[in-house]
Design an enzyme around this catalytic site. Structure first.
Site, PDB file in Angstrom:
ATOM      1  N   ASP A   1       0.991  -1.275   0.044  1.00 61.48           N
ATOM      2  CA  ASP A   1       0.307   0.065  -0.492  1.00 61.48           C
ATOM      3  C   ASP A   1       1.288   1.536  -0.172  1.00 61.48           C
ATOM      4  O   ASP A   1       0.560   2.259   0.647  1.00 61.48           O
ATOM      5  CB  ASP A   1      -0.846   0.318   1.386  1.00 61.48           C
ATOM      6  CG  ASP A   1      -1.964   1.513   0.885  1.00 61.48           C
ATOM      7  OD1 ASP A   1      -2.154   1.171   0.253  1.00 61.48           O
ATOM      8  OD2 ASP A   1      -2.653   1.589   2.168  1.00 61.48           O
TER       9      ASP A   1
ATOM     10  N   CYS B   1     -26.994  -9.749  -6.269  1.00 61.99           N
ATOM     11  CA  CYS B   1     -27.149  -9.193  -4.959  1.00 61.99           C
ATOM     12  C   CYS B   1     -26.565  -7.764  -5.224  1.00 61.99           C
ATOM     13  O   CYS B   1     -25.462  -7.434  -5.863  1.00 61.99           O
ATOM     14  CB  CYS B   1     -25.535  -9.366  -3.547  1.00 61.99           C
ATOM     15  SG  CYS B   1     -25.181  -9.451  -2.412  1.00 61.99           S
TER      16      CYS B   1
ATOM     17  N   CYS C   1     -24.636   0.488   2.831  1.00 59.89           N
ATOM     18  CA  CYS C   1     -23.752   1.457   3.074  1.00 59.89           C
ATOM     19  C   CYS C   1     -24.311   3.027   3.387  1.00 59.89           C
ATOM     20  O   CYS C   1     -25.416   3.081   2.934  1.00 59.89           O
ATOM     21  CB  CYS C   1     -23.469   2.363   1.573  1.00 59.89           C
ATOM     22  SG  CYS C   1     -21.830   3.651   2.205  1.00 59.89           S
TER      23      CYS C   1
ATOM     24  N   CYS D   1     -17.792   7.864   1.839  1.00 60.87           N
ATOM     25  CA  CYS D   1     -17.325   6.819   2.174  1.00 60.87           C
ATOM     26  C   CYS D   1     -16.639   7.122   4.266  1.00 60.87           C
ATOM     27  O   CYS D   1     -15.716   8.426   4.149  1.00 60.87           O
ATOM     28  CB  CYS D   1     -16.157   5.759   1.785  1.00 60.87           C
ATOM     29  SG  CYS D   1     -15.227   4.669   2.699  1.00 60.87           S
TER      30      CYS D   1
ATOM     31  N   CYS E   1     -15.004   2.310   8.098  1.00 64.90           N
ATOM     32  CA  CYS E   1     -16.164   1.605   8.687  1.00 64.90           C
ATOM     33  C   CYS E   1     -15.516   0.629   7.783  1.00 64.90           C
ATOM     34  O   CYS E   1     -15.160   0.174   6.890  1.00 64.90           O
ATOM     35  CB  CYS E   1     -16.961   2.412   7.817  1.00 64.90           C
ATOM     36  SG  CYS E   1     -18.279   1.643   6.886  1.00 64.90           S
TER      37      CYS E   1
HETATM   38  S1  SF4 Z   1     -22.257  -7.782  -0.630  1.00 58.31           S
HETATM   39 FE1  SF4 Z   1     -21.632  -6.127  -2.366  1.00 58.31          FE
HETATM   40  S2  SF4 Z   1     -19.780  -7.445  -2.886  1.00 58.31           S
HETATM   41 FE2  SF4 Z   1     -20.542  -8.795  -1.629  1.00 58.31          FE
HETATM   42  S3  SF4 Z   1     -21.553 -10.285  -3.067  1.00 58.31           S
HETATM   43 FE3  SF4 Z   1     -23.084  -9.027  -2.371  1.00 58.31          FE
HETATM   44  S4  SF4 Z   1     -23.300  -7.360  -4.687  1.00 58.31           S
HETATM   45 FE4  SF4 Z   1     -20.795  -8.800  -4.469  1.00 58.31          FE
HETATM   46  S1  SF4 Z   2     -16.999   1.554   4.307  1.00 52.61           S
HETATM   47 FE1  SF4 Z   2     -17.649   3.232   3.486  1.00 52.61          FE
HETATM   48  S2  SF4 Z   2     -18.225   2.232   1.525  1.00 52.61           S
HETATM   49 FE2  SF4 Z   2     -18.404   0.484   3.150  1.00 52.61          FE
HETATM   50  S3  SF4 Z   2     -20.272   0.849   3.773  1.00 52.61           S
HETATM   51 FE3  SF4 Z   2     -18.664   2.043   4.951  1.00 52.61          FE
HETATM   52  S4  SF4 Z   2     -18.947   4.122   4.045  1.00 52.61           S
HETATM   53 FE4  SF4 Z   2     -20.176   2.733   2.369  1.00 52.61          FE
END
Ligand code: SF4
Ligand code: SF4
Length: 376
Positions: A143, A202, A209, A225, A252
């Site tokens: 990273d 899905c 979120c 995010c 998160c």
């Molecule tokens: S939760 Fe999001 S990343 Fe996981 S299988 Fe469902 S659509 Fe894909």
């Molecule tokens: S990590 Fe970011 S994209 Fe994932 S649920 Fe939390 S706010 Fe949403």
């Protein structure tokens, strides 16, 4: 009796050997990526052009490098992508998220910062390649450079990129870190084709979120995010997003917690990733009481240090404001939280001060949790 000639050496299956060497070093997996990154690079360019990287200017500065590992390490013809699992045994995430007085810290940040450990293991793996295959020119990345690491992991066959934009593996879900070795050893890719998406119909991550940061499948707006807002973002957190952050004070995990593929993820027993200082069950009020010296001492060697003390307090102030607004917070707890905010109201940082002022406005004017006793 004449001795029979030695048999010719067996043809070596380098990808399988590299995987086994990686696993002996503690990686969950490692594989050789193809370097076809044109589509991913175009996706990144669109994302940057839309400003979805927010204040992460460094992402735009090095965008051109990401599509070409040879520009990062001259001579690179092979990238080895390695997976390091981290899901720690920790207090139940859903229960913590439902408790407004608890502090939620992203699972990856509860223990030791992974970067050093990842780099050490990658270097050992690269040295093993030098001993077993041939001396080589290489550089390891954890990273730490502009690589399209998720696309490389997918190309290596380590998983597919889910609709939440993280790499998903059939056996391990998404609870892992990625690291890379760029080398001038020409080794054939492990997978003939990248792993295709198994997300199907899905939409669990999009639906869960809290801030609607996943604006569509495979589309993340970092500016919304919570991971970005609580870790990378400097200055004020937009007011309209603060109530949606809940009690998440560093990162998160909601999109990962909701993902059905994470049902298959095993707990990782790496002692380095075990929660430190009881941070998997900490209370907001206790963390808000940490002095800067406490913060610096307790977060040493942890990713939590990245926030810095002022942003740590800023995030806690938001979470405390949300606790005050939550009917599940008891009256006595609310009184203590208000007192804690007031005690820090003059903290010498204007962002912290403004977030404390905001938090203090979140307590309902007529708090039904505090029964009026004047008519007793
Ligand atoms: S939760 Fe999001 S990343 Fe996981 S299988 Fe469902 S659509 Fe894909
Ligand atoms: S990590 Fe970011 S994209 Fe994932 S649920 Fe939390 S706010 Fe949403």
């Amino acid at each position: 009796m004449p001795t029979s000639p030695a048999p010719p050496p067996l043809p070596r299956d380098w990808p399988a050997l590299i995987r086994s060497w990686a696993q002996s070093l503690g990686f969950a997996d490692a594989a050789i990526a193809t370097l076809t990154l044109d589509e991913d690079s175009a996706h990144l360019q669109r994302w940057l052009a839309e400003g979805r990287h927010g204040g992460m200017a460094w992402m735009a500065e090095h965008a051109a490098l990401r599509a070409d590992p040879a520009r990062l390490q001259p001579g690179t013809v092979t990238v080895i992508s390695a997976r390091l699992d981290y899901r720690p045994s920790a207090a139940d995430a859903e229960a913590l998220l439902a408790d407004p007085e608890a502090a939620y810290i992203s699972r990856y940040a509860l223990g030791r910062d992974y970067h050093k450990l990842m780099r050490q293991r990658l270097k050992k793996l690269a040295e093993r390649l030098a001993e077993e295959i041939a001396p080589h020119g290489y550089r390891v990345f954890a990273d730490s450079a502009p690589l399209l690491e998720k696309a490389l992991a997918r190309n290596a066959g380590l998983g597919w990129i889910g609709k939440h934009t993280l790499v998903l593996n059939r056996e391990a879900g998404s609870w892992f870190f990625l690291g890379e070795i760029c080398t001038d050893l020409p080794i054939a890719a492990t997978a003939a084709e990248p792993v295709t998406s198994r997300c199907g119909s899905c939409t669990a991550c999009l639906d869960i979120c809290p801030t609607r940061a996943i604006t569509g499948p495979y589309q993340l707006d970092a500016r919304r995010c919570i991971s970005y807002l609580t870790i990378e973002h400097h200055g004020d957190i937009p007011e309209d997003l603060r109530p949606l952050i809940g009690n998440r004070i560093f990162g998160c995990d909601d999109c990962q917690l909701a993902c059905p593929w994470n049902r298959y993820a095993k707990l990782d027993a790496t002692p380095d990733f075990a929660p430190r200082h009881g941070l998997d069950s900490a209370r907001l009020i206790d963390l808000f009481a940490w002095t800067e010296a406490d913060y610096l001492q307790r977060t040493e060697g942890m990713a939590l240090r990245r926030a810095g003390y002022a942003r740590w307090l800023r995030n806690l102030a938001v979470a405390i404001g949300n606790a005050l607004a939550n009917p599940a917070t008891t009256a006595s707890a609310a009184t203590s939280l208000v007192a804690a905010l007031q005690a820090r109201a003059a903290f010498p940082d204007s962002t912290v001060q403004s977030h404390i002022r905001w938090a203090l406005t979140r307590r309902p004017a007529a708090d039904s949790r505090s029964p009026c006793r004047c008519s007793d």
